[in-house]
Design a protein around this motif. Structure first.
Motif, short mmCIF file in Angstrom:
data_model
loop_
_atom_site.label_atom_id
_atom_site.label_comp_id
_atom_site.label_asym_id
_atom_site.label_seq_id
_atom_site.Cartn_x
_atom_site.Cartn_y
_atom_site.Cartn_z
N SER A 15 -5.65 47.79 11.77
CA SER A 15 -4.93 47.33 10.31
C SER A 15 -4.84 46.02 10.05
N ASP A 16 -3.90 45.29 8.67
CA ASP A 16 -3.58 44.55 8.38
C ASP A 16 -3.08 43.77 9.26
N LEU A 53 -0.03 31.72 7.40
CA LEU A 53 -1.13 32.45 7.33
C LEU A 53 -0.90 34.01 6.98
N SER A 54 -1.16 34.11 5.30
CA SER A 54 -0.69 35.45 5.20
C SER A 54 -1.73 36.87 4.92
N GLY A 66 1.84 41.25 2.59
CA GLY A 66 2.63 40.53 2.13
C GLY A 66 3.37 39.98 4.01
N GLU A 67 3.02 40.29 4.97
CA GLU A 67 3.73 39.46 6.33
C GLU A 67 2.54 38.12 6.39
N TRP A 93 2.34 26.30 17.83
CA TRP A 93 2.68 27.38 18.66
C TRP A 93 2.89 27.95 16.96
N LEU A 94 3.03 29.44 17.25
CA LEU A 94 3.26 30.69 15.82
C LEU A 94 4.28 30.95 16.09
N GLU A 95 4.80 31.26 14.94
CA GLU A 95 5.91 31.85 14.58
C GLU A 95 6.11 33.17 13.56
N ARG A 96 6.52 33.80 13.66
CA ARG A 96 6.43 35.54 12.45
C ARG A 96 7.33 34.88 11.77
N ASN A 97 6.79 35.36 10.29
CA ASN A 97 7.99 35.27 9.90
C ASN A 97 8.20 36.66 9.07
#
Length: 147
Positions: A38-39, A124-125, A129-130, A143-147
């Motif tokens: 999956s994407d 990073l997209s 659209g995620e 650090w990473l953050e999910r939008n």
């Protein structure tokens, strides 16, 4: 004459039990393969890879007491060892926090010998659209953050 009863202990699986187990394993494997392709999975994986490349550059700068760099373009990045990772081939794009694309010549992110870097924020997209944000503060925390 005494009537001796044979013990009715069973060993092994019946063919029905074996087939049922095989069917359950097949269904669970199919679900896992759909997620891996999956994407969303690719996005998460590459975000972690980019964070790792940035962390390795920071550690290299501190270890060698010399600046270390990571070069970033809209569709790829080059880590501190010179390996170029093509994000566009996986359907991913990288952008500045303001939403603009990166310069044609790329952007060089430099870690000082103390491991510090200017505050940075990238997105990073994927094609769905995620978006995952890769953030760095001035002391070098990544650090990473999910939008």
């Amino acid at each position: 004459m005494l009537n001796k009863k044979k013990s009715a202990s069973c060993h092994g699986l019946t063919i029905i039990e074996a087939l049922l187990t095989l069917a359950i394993i097949s269904i669970l494997s199919g679900i896992a393969l759909v997620y891996i392709n999956s994407d969303s999975f690719r996005l998460n994986s590459e975000a972690r890879n980019l964070r790792s490349a940035l962390s390795q550059a920071r550690m290299l700068a501190v270890k060698t007491n010399q600046s270390a760099t990571v070069k970033i373009w809209t569709g790829k990045y080059e880590d501190s060892s010179g390996v170029v990772v093509d994000l566009q081939a996986q359907g991913l794009t990288l952008a500045f926090s303001g939403g603009g694309s990166l310069p044609d010549g790329g952007y060089t992110l430099r870690f000082s010998p103390s491991g510090t870097t200017p505050n940075s924020h990238y997105h990073l997209s994927n094609q769905s659209g995620e978006t995952i944000s890769i953030r760095m503060n001035s002391v070098g925390r990544i650090w990473l953050e999910r939008n």
